[in-house]
Write a protein that holds these residues in place. Sequence first.
Motif, PDB file in Angstrom:
ATOM      1  N   ARG A   5      11.338  -5.238  25.682  1.00  0.00           N
ATOM      2  CA  ARG A   5      12.105  -4.964  26.907  1.00  0.00           C
ATOM      3  C   ARG A   5      11.568  -5.687  28.140  1.00  0.00           C
ATOM      4  O   ARG A   5      12.360  -6.237  28.912  1.00  0.00           O
ATOM      5  CB  ARG A   5      12.196  -3.459  27.168  1.00  0.00           C
ATOM      6  N   PRO A   6      10.228  -5.734  28.348  1.00  0.00           N
ATOM      7  CA  PRO A   6       9.759  -6.473  29.527  1.00  0.00           C
ATOM      8  C   PRO A   6      10.173  -7.943  29.507  1.00  0.00           C
ATOM      9  O   PRO A   6      10.365  -8.548  30.563  1.00  0.00           O
ATOM     10  CB  PRO A   6       8.235  -6.331  29.456  1.00  0.00           C
TER      11      PRO A   6
ATOM     12  N   TRP B 259       3.459  -8.061  27.659  1.00  0.00           N
ATOM     13  CA  TRP B 259       3.226  -8.894  28.838  1.00  0.00           C
ATOM     14  C   TRP B 259       2.475 -10.167  28.467  1.00  0.00           C
ATOM     15  O   TRP B 259       2.726 -11.234  29.035  1.00  0.00           O
ATOM     16  CB  TRP B 259       2.493  -8.103  29.920  1.00  0.00           C
TER      17      TRP B 259
ATOM     18  N   ASP C  12       6.169  -7.371  37.716  1.00  0.00           N
ATOM     19  CA  ASP C  12       7.432  -8.099  37.764  1.00  0.00           C
ATOM     20  C   ASP C  12       7.234  -9.532  38.262  1.00  0.00           C
ATOM     21  O   ASP C  12       8.072 -10.392  38.022  1.00  0.00           O
ATOM     22  CB  ASP C  12       8.448  -7.369  38.654  1.00  0.00           C
TER      23      ASP C  12
ATOM     24  N   ASP D 139       7.422  -4.129  21.797  1.00  0.00           N
ATOM     25  CA  ASP D 139       8.465  -3.674  22.713  1.00  0.00           C
ATOM     26  C   ASP D 139       8.836  -4.869  23.586  1.00  0.00           C
ATOM     27  O   ASP D 139       8.075  -5.260  24.476  1.00  0.00           O
ATOM     28  CB  ASP D 139       7.957  -2.524  23.563  1.00  0.00           C
TER      29      ASP D 139
ATOM     30  N   THR E 246      13.037  -9.235  27.825  1.00  0.00           N
ATOM     31  CA  THR E 246      14.485  -9.345  28.002  1.00  0.00           C
ATOM     32  C   THR E 246      14.900  -8.981  29.422  1.00  0.00           C
ATOM     33  O   THR E 246      15.828  -9.579  29.963  1.00  0.00           O
ATOM     34  CB  THR E 246      15.242  -8.483  26.975  1.00  0.00           C
ATOM     35  N   GLU E 247      14.187  -8.028  30.037  1.00  0.00           N
ATOM     36  CA  GLU E 247      14.488  -7.654  31.419  1.00  0.00           C
ATOM     37  C   GLU E 247      14.175  -8.792  32.394  1.00  0.00           C
ATOM     38  O   GLU E 247      14.636  -8.784  33.527  1.00  0.00           O
ATOM     39  CB  GLU E 247      13.703  -6.402  31.809  1.00  0.00           C
ATOM     40  N   ASN E 248      13.382  -9.745  31.947  1.00  0.00           N
ATOM     41  CA  ASN E 248      13.019 -10.891  32.781  1.00  0.00           C
ATOM     42  C   ASN E 248      13.667 -12.178  32.290  1.00  0.00           C
ATOM     43  O   ASN E 248      13.205 -13.275  32.612  1.00  0.00           O
ATOM     44  CB  ASN E 248      11.496 -11.031  32.836  1.00  0.00           C
ATOM     45  N   GLY E 249      14.733 -12.048  31.517  1.00  0.00           N
ATOM     46  CA  GLY E 249      15.512 -13.210  31.112  1.00  0.00           C
ATOM     47  C   GLY E 249      14.951 -14.011  29.959  1.00  0.00           C
ATOM     48  O   GLY E 249      15.393 -15.129  29.708  1.00  0.00           O
TER      49      GLY E 249
ATOM     50  N   GLU F 268      14.699 -14.665  26.135  1.00  0.00           N
ATOM     51  CA  GLU F 268      15.520 -14.370  24.959  1.00  0.00           C
ATOM     52  C   GLU F 268      14.729 -14.585  23.674  1.00  0.00           C
ATOM     53  O   GLU F 268      13.666 -15.205  23.671  1.00  0.00           O
ATOM     54  CB  GLU F 268      16.748 -15.272  24.965  1.00  0.00           C
TER      55      GLU F 268
END
Length: 129
Positions: free
Chosen positions: A104-105, A63, A37, A102, A107-110, A112
């Motif tokens: 998601r990592p 990542w 994170d 994938d 979008t979950e961290n802003g 776009e």
Amino acid sequence: HKAAAGAFARLLKMALLEERIPAGGVFIDSDNLSDLDKLFDCVAHRTETLVVISSREVLLRPWCLGEVTTAHMHKVRTFPVYLPDFVPPDDAFVQGIEEKVDLRPLTENGIEAKDYDLALRSFRDIAHL
């Protein structure tokens, strides 16, 4: 990707440290970061130059794509090192990225879609080794 790129990254790190090239040290994300994170924050605020060991699969790893995108968003100098199997992202790759990775990592961290779209289009034009 990971084995070949990891071995090359360690060799590059040893060479850079031996020559005392980076004043602030050399950071390999898979070796030095215990909390993913914090990875994008590290790229955004504590990285002078992001060296991307560019294998065929590097931009398909969420990542890694996030690191490249974060560097682009924060204007961190980026230097790709193309391995023999790397193919720069063309328009078809960029347009189909959501089906291949994938995200998601990101979008979950802003991060776009417009961010990684611009980063990928920029990445293919960066001077590389």
